[in-house]
Design an enzyme around this catalytic site. Structure first.
Site, PDB file in Angstrom:
ATOM      1  N   GLY A 227     -55.558  34.012   1.002  1.00 27.47           N
ATOM      2  CA  GLY A 227     -55.301  32.935   1.626  1.00 27.47           C
ATOM      3  C   GLY A 227     -54.818  32.470   1.800  1.00 27.47           C
ATOM      4  O   GLY A 227     -53.400  33.125   1.401  1.00 27.47           O
TER       5      GLY A 227
ATOM      6  N   GLU B 298     -58.599  32.103 -22.152  1.00 25.06           N
ATOM      7  CA  GLU B 298     -57.158  31.901 -22.256  1.00 25.06           C
ATOM      8  C   GLU B 298     -57.534  30.111 -22.831  1.00 25.06           C
ATOM      9  O   GLU B 298     -58.801  29.574 -22.303  1.00 25.06           O
ATOM     10  CB  GLU B 298     -56.686  31.154 -21.152  1.00 25.06           C
ATOM     11  CG  GLU B 298     -56.892  30.170 -19.713  1.00 25.06           C
ATOM     12  CD  GLU B 298     -56.179  30.214 -18.691  1.00 25.06           C
ATOM     13  OE1 GLU B 298     -56.089  31.338 -17.668  1.00 25.06           O
ATOM     14  OE2 GLU B 298     -55.999  29.204 -17.935  1.00 25.06           O
TER      15      GLU B 298
ATOM     16  N   ALA C  39     -54.332  34.167 -10.358  1.00 19.99           N
ATOM     17  CA  ALA C  39     -55.606  33.978 -10.614  1.00 19.99           C
ATOM     18  C   ALA C  39     -56.100  33.181 -10.945  1.00 19.99           C
ATOM     19  O   ALA C  39     -56.521  31.737 -11.189  1.00 19.99           O
ATOM     20  CB  ALA C  39     -56.572  34.468  -8.930  1.00 19.99           C
ATOM     21  N   ARG C  40     -57.430  33.839 -11.509  1.00 23.72           N
ATOM     22  CA  ARG C  40     -57.830  33.367 -13.083  1.00 23.72           C
ATOM     23  C   ARG C  40     -58.676  35.091 -13.720  1.00 23.72           C
ATOM     24  O   ARG C  40     -58.232  35.735 -13.494  1.00 23.72           O
ATOM     25  CB  ARG C  40     -58.953  32.410 -12.387  1.00 23.72           C
ATOM     26  CG  ARG C  40     -59.164  30.923 -11.199  1.00 23.72           C
ATOM     27  CD  ARG C  40     -59.329  30.404 -13.025  1.00 23.72           C
ATOM     28  NE  ARG C  40     -58.972  28.970 -12.432  1.00 23.72           N
ATOM     29  CZ  ARG C  40     -58.231  28.476 -11.709  1.00 23.72           C
ATOM     30  NH1 ARG C  40     -56.943  29.002 -12.389  1.00 23.72           N
ATOM     31  NH2 ARG C  40     -57.935  27.403 -11.410  1.00 23.72           N
TER      32      ARG C  40
ATOM     33  N   HIS D 114     -49.676  30.774 -17.975  1.00 25.07           N
ATOM     34  CA  HIS D 114     -50.910  29.895 -16.951  1.00 25.07           C
ATOM     35  C   HIS D 114     -49.751  28.264 -16.568  1.00 25.07           C
ATOM     36  O   HIS D 114     -50.297  27.210 -15.918  1.00 25.07           O
ATOM     37  CB  HIS D 114     -52.130  29.091 -17.163  1.00 25.07           C
ATOM     38  CG  HIS D 114     -53.745  28.678 -16.162  1.00 25.07           C
ATOM     39  ND1 HIS D 114     -54.148  29.257 -15.970  1.00 25.07           N
ATOM     40  CD2 HIS D 114     -53.001  28.875 -14.826  1.00 25.07           C
ATOM     41  CE1 HIS D 114     -55.037  28.607 -14.475  1.00 25.07           C
ATOM     42  NE2 HIS D 114     -53.990  28.329 -14.005  1.00 25.07           N
TER      43      HIS D 114
ATOM     44  N   ILE E 103     -52.094  31.696  -0.359  1.00 26.19           N
ATOM     45  CA  ILE E 103     -50.692  31.662  -1.174  1.00 26.19           C
ATOM     46  C   ILE E 103     -50.408  33.122  -1.390  1.00 26.19           C
ATOM     47  O   ILE E 103     -49.915  33.443  -1.267  1.00 26.19           O
ATOM     48  CB  ILE E 103     -51.454  31.524  -2.935  1.00 26.19           C
ATOM     49  CG1 ILE E 103     -51.455  29.861  -3.260  1.00 26.19           C
ATOM     50  CG2 ILE E 103     -50.948  32.114  -3.517  1.00 26.19           C
ATOM     51  CD1 ILE E 103     -52.125  29.154  -4.617  1.00 26.19           C
TER      52      ILE E 103
HETATM   53  C1  DGY Z   1     -54.675  25.910  -9.832  1.00 25.37           C
HETATM   54  O1  DGY Z   1     -54.545  24.923  -8.867  1.00 25.37           O
HETATM   55  O2  DGY Z   1     -55.759  26.123  -9.358  1.00 25.37           O
HETATM   56  C2  DGY Z   1     -54.276  26.330 -11.104  1.00 25.37           C
HETATM   57  O3  DGY Z   1     -54.476  27.485 -11.724  1.00 25.37           O
HETATM   58  C3  DGY Z   1     -53.949  25.223 -12.273  1.00 25.37           C
HETATM   59  O4  DGY Z   1     -54.853  24.914 -12.554  1.00 25.37           O
END
Ligand code: DGY
Length: 329
Positions: A156, A269, A239-240, A287, A158
């Protein structure tokens, strides 16, 4: 006229909070307590809008007990913490904060990649512990970034910003995404070439994860995927948590199945799997990929603009579910 009521679920920039307080009856949380689901439920019950971060889970159950709610404004680009389908069905607008964090997050992806490949934090810990007594030809040998192959999963805004930065390092870029970019977008992303996930993992020297989290992307990287990577490869996740199977990654780092990892996000987390702390070949950050001073302000500003628009009866600039309007209560 009675003021509309809003909840700002976490501590935030005081001047941006003051702007909201001039218009709304605001319940804020400058003490930055982490609310339980039950506390959140009590606080949201009489609110017209709520501003949350990715740490607050806004479930269908919470939505069902918030009859006045018109908007859920996330201070994050990722919105896996919100049940968007339930919000849409209840006529509630959901917003996120895209774009304002693209470049800052891409910078951080590079910082983490470089720290991981060149073992910067490991070396610093060693130095701080007083171990440095002489220069050695083989101290902290790492991997090169320049001239290597960068694999980006999730291409995407980023991901593309990360790819653009790789031009200066003379890297080849391979990417995997739900759908391929246009040839023009690929050209702008350092001539990035589309690959299947498996082909990318086999080919890349460095893999960066920048995809959204959902049921479909849960454990995108698990034991089977780590087994495809080069033993010299590094893996970076900005990312996550949940996109990587942390237990499988720990095993791969421990056995040298992959060389190193840089992680800004974790499955549970802020709790970390304790084994991460015992490994020297992992760089751990809390994060913070979007945490530059101007960008964090821009994110809160963006969420504020979204909230103001929603409560003025307009579709907010970053509305994720404009179709919710037709279900409006
Ligand atoms: C987002 O913008 O998704 C970052 O991970 C901050 O939570």
């Amino acid at each position: 006229m009675t003021k509309q009521k809003i909840l700002i679920a976490r501590a935030t920039f005081p001047d941006l909070l003051a702007r909201l307080e001039s218009q709304f009856e605001v319940e804020s949380n400058q003490a930055d307590e982490i609310f339980s689901a039950q506390t959140l439920q009590e606080k949201m019950r009489d609110k017209d809008a709520v501003m949350v971060t990715a740490s607050e889970a806004i479930s269908a159950a919470l939505i069902a007990t918030s009859p006045r709610l018109k908007a859920i404004c996330n201070i994050a680009v990722g919105y896996n913490n919100i049940d968007v389908a339930a919000a849409t069905a209840a006529g509630i607008m959901v917003t996120n904060t895209p774009d304002v964090l693209n470049e800052t997050t891409a910078d951080f992806g590079w910082a983490l990649l470089m720290a991981t490949a060149r073992r910067i934090t490991e070396a610093e810990h060693w130095l701080r512990a007083g171990h440095w007594d002489k220069w050695r030809y083989d101290a902290f040998l790492g991997a090169d970034l320049h001239g290597s192959t960068l694999g980006i999963i999730g291409m995407g805004r980023i991901g593309q910003a990360i790819a653009r930065r790789s031009m200066g390092f003379d890297m080849r870029v391979r990417y995997h995404n739900r759908s391929p970019l246009t040839p023009q977008q690929e050209a702008h992303a350092n001539a990035a070439a589309y690959r299947s996930k498996e082909a990318l993992l086999r080919e890349a020297d460095h893999v960066v994860l920048v995809l959204p989290y959902s049921a479909a992307t849960h454990h995108t990287i698990g034991a089977a995927e780590l087994a495809l990577m080069k033993p010299s490869a590094t893996l970076v996740n900005i990312a996550r948590g949940g996109i990587v199977d942390d237990v499988a990654l720990i095993a791969a780092l421990r056995t040298g199945r992959v060389a190193a990892a840089g992680l800004d996000v974790f499955e549970h987390e802020p709790a970390l799997h304790p084994d991460f702390l015992t490994l020297s070949n992992v760089v751990l950050t809390p994060h913070i990929a979007s945490a530059s001073a101007p960008t964090r302000r821009a994110m809160v500003q963006c969420a504020t603009d979204n909230l103001l628009a929603a409560l003025a009866g307009r579709i907010p600039p970053n509305c994720l579910n404009p179709e919710s309007i037709t279900n409006n209560h």
